[in-house]
Enzyme design. Structure first.
Site: not given
Ligand code: G16
Length: 542
Positions: A112-113, A276, A278, A280-281, A375
């Site tokens: 992801s990010h 981000d 991937d 989704d953000r 998302k």
């Molecule tokens: C992931 C999850 C999200 C979550 C985020 C932050 O996002 O898919 O649902 O809100 O992590 O999670 P945490 O607070 O546990 O770090 P992504 O965009 O990283 O896949």
């Protein structure tokens, strides 16, 4: 030929908030990725002859793991794998492909990010047939399997050409390399009023998308520049790079600051958005106005009928617990259901499948709807453009009108990254000890009304998820929330979420950190953040 390979288990393959995320050198250990992939397959039933979708965000190590996953899927009996050309599929696009083609499930390769590169992060996530991240009962089973796995199966064949769309044979399995963009772009066109957005852009409204050298580049170029007519160059950093150009592909005020500064400058564009690693953000910025993800959810929900795909209204809204309560007021006014879930998109899946919620959002720059089960960054950007086109108002005017109608939820998240794990666990344990004694205590003008460790009872399948974040709620609707991140890969990340509700529109123009200053100080007093983490200030404030 199918080879059965002996292996020894790794004890650290517990999926976090969103799949297994580790540094590349951890994934590159002998059989590490293979163990996890086989553990996924071993935890599933009835996939023989069915279709699996595989795609990733193009980060370093993506291609290597895709080749392993293809050969292992063939050895385990899948009938077909659909894989994005170049190994690319954004997370929302992967979700859509799973749903559209009725696949059994999918493997999404992304951290992801988090940054990418030889010493940076990688990740593997399993998504189920509804297109969404596997629920906890499956991730728990995968983790249990990783602890005892002793063999995996893999086809002993040459690599598949991932760069040319077409059908390939891999043992008895078919590999279909698909255009990663088209299905997704068509879906977006079916949901939003592309004609109205095209007219908006044609009238001189300047839109810029920063794809942060990550996966959304090809999607944004196709949609914004080709289908919506924005000038070439409107999508910046549009080529996905394995190391994201050494940047941190996280669309927030710290890592997308250049875009933010550009939109805020007098000669800058009218609208800026970033996504981000991937895809989704999302981050949405209008001239003179940064839209918090929590407000974005509320405003999209309040104006959903502007978009053709939501013209009949929405059934309900869901948000993660730490996300501000701004959307709750919209749900109340619309007379629809409002659901508060733990952090993690996987918790929205049941609500979406059951038709209880139509739009969902999280403070962590995530917004989406029932069109997929992830998302979706570009979806949120297009929704905003559709609302702007329909209302003929600027982002700033739309946000301020929303606050005037519903009140403003001042909101901020403070992250303390790479904190010593024991120190972070100690902080949370000490807070838990204090929970019963906090209600009734006053900190200056703030009086604690309630304090708890959030637990979620899923209204659809009755499952219970405990210890999902510590909430301290004050009289008048303010609150502070403490949680440890489930997505970091080194040390612990403490997240402090701070929120204050202000109904009075004459007090809606205070700088956010100033508006929350008393709560931030109280949070430190209650949790001893500075002393326990040894940090004077957060690493990231969003
Ligand atoms: C992931 C999850 C999200 C979550 C985020 C932050 O996002 O898919 O649902 O809100 O992590 O999670 P945490 O607070 O546990 O770090 P992504 O965009 O990283 O896949």
């Amino acid at each position: 030929m199918i080879k059965t390979v002996s292996t020894t288990p790794y004890q650290d393959q517990k999926p976090g908030t969103s799949g297994l995320r580790k540094k590349v050198p951890v994934f590159a250990q002998e059989n590490y990725a293979e163990n996890f992939i086989q553990s996924i397959f071993d935890s599933l039933e009835g996939f023989e002859g069915k279709t699996l979708v595989i795609g990733g965000d193009g980060r370093y190590y993506n291609r290597e793991v895709i080749q392993k996953a293809l050969k292992m899927a063939a050895a385990s009996g899948f009938g077909k794998v659909m894989v994005g050309r170049g190994g690319i599929l954004s997370t929302p696009a992967a979700s859509h492909v799973i749903r559209k083609y009725g696949a059994f499930g999918g493997i999404v390769l992304s951290a992801s990010h988090n940054p990418g590169g030889p010493t940076e992060d990688f990740g593997i996530k399993y998504n189920i047939g509804n297109g969404g991240p596997a629920p906890e009962k499956i991730t728990d089973a995968i983790f249990a399997r990783t602890k005892v796995i002793d063999t995996y199966k893999i086809l002993d064949e040459a690599d598949v050409d991932l760069d040319t769309v077409g059908l390939y044979a891999l043992g008895d399995m078919i590999v279909e390399v698909i255009d990663p963009v088209k299905d997704y772009a068509d879906l977006m066109e079916s949901l939003f009023d592309f004609g109205a957005i095209r007219s908006l852009i044609g009238s001189g409204f300047r839109v810029v998308i920063d794809s942060m050298s990550a996966v959304t580049g090809p999607y944004a170029v196709e949609i914004l520049e080709k289908r919506l007519g924005a000038p070439a160059g409107s999508v910046r950093n549009e080529v996905p790079l394995p190391d994201f150009g050494h940047h941190h592909p996280d669309p927030n005020l710290v890592h997308a600051k250049e875009l933010y500064d550009d939109v805020m400058s007098p000669q800058g564009p009218d609208f800026g958005a970033a996504s981000d690693g991937d895809g989704d953000r999302n981050m949405v910025v209008g001239k003179g106005m940064f839209v918090t993800p929590s407000d974005s959810l509320a405003i999209i929900a309040a104006n959903a009928t502007c978009a053709p795909g939501y013209a009949d209204g929405i059934a309900g809204i869901a948000r993660s617990m730490p996300t501000s309560g701004a959307a709750d007021r919209v749900a109340e006014k619309l007379g629809i259901g409002m659901y508060e879930t733990p952090t993690g998109w996987k918790f929205f899946g049941n609500l979406l499948d059951a038709g209880k919620a139509t739009v969902c959002g999280e403070e962590s720059f995530g917004t989406g709807s029932n069109h997929v089960r992830e998302k979706d960054g570009l979806w949120a950007v297009l929704f905003w453009l559709n609302i702007i086109a329909a209302k003929k108002k600027s982002v700033k005017e739309i946000v301020e009108a929303h606050w005037a109608e519903y009140g403003r939820n001042y909101y901020s998240r403070h992250d303390y990254e790479e904190v010593d794990t024991d120190a972070a666990n100690g902080l949370v344990a000490a807070l838990r000890e204090k929970l019963n004694s906090l209600p009734g205590q006053s900190f200056g003008a703030l009086k604690v009304e309630a304090a708890d460790d959030f637990a979620y009872n899923d209204p659809v399948d009755g499952s219970v998820s405990k210890n999902q974040g510590i909430r301290v709620l004050f009289e008048g609707g303010s609150r502070v929330v403490f949680r440890l991140s489930g997505t970091g890969t080194s040390g612990a990340t403490l997240r402090l979420y701070v929120e204050r509700y202000e109904p009075d529109s004459s007090r809606h123009d205070i700088e956010t950190q100033a508006a929350l200053a008393d709560l931030i100080a109280v949070a430190d007093e209650i949790a001893d953040i500075k002393k326990r983490t040894g940090r004077d200030a957060p690493t990231v404030i969003t």
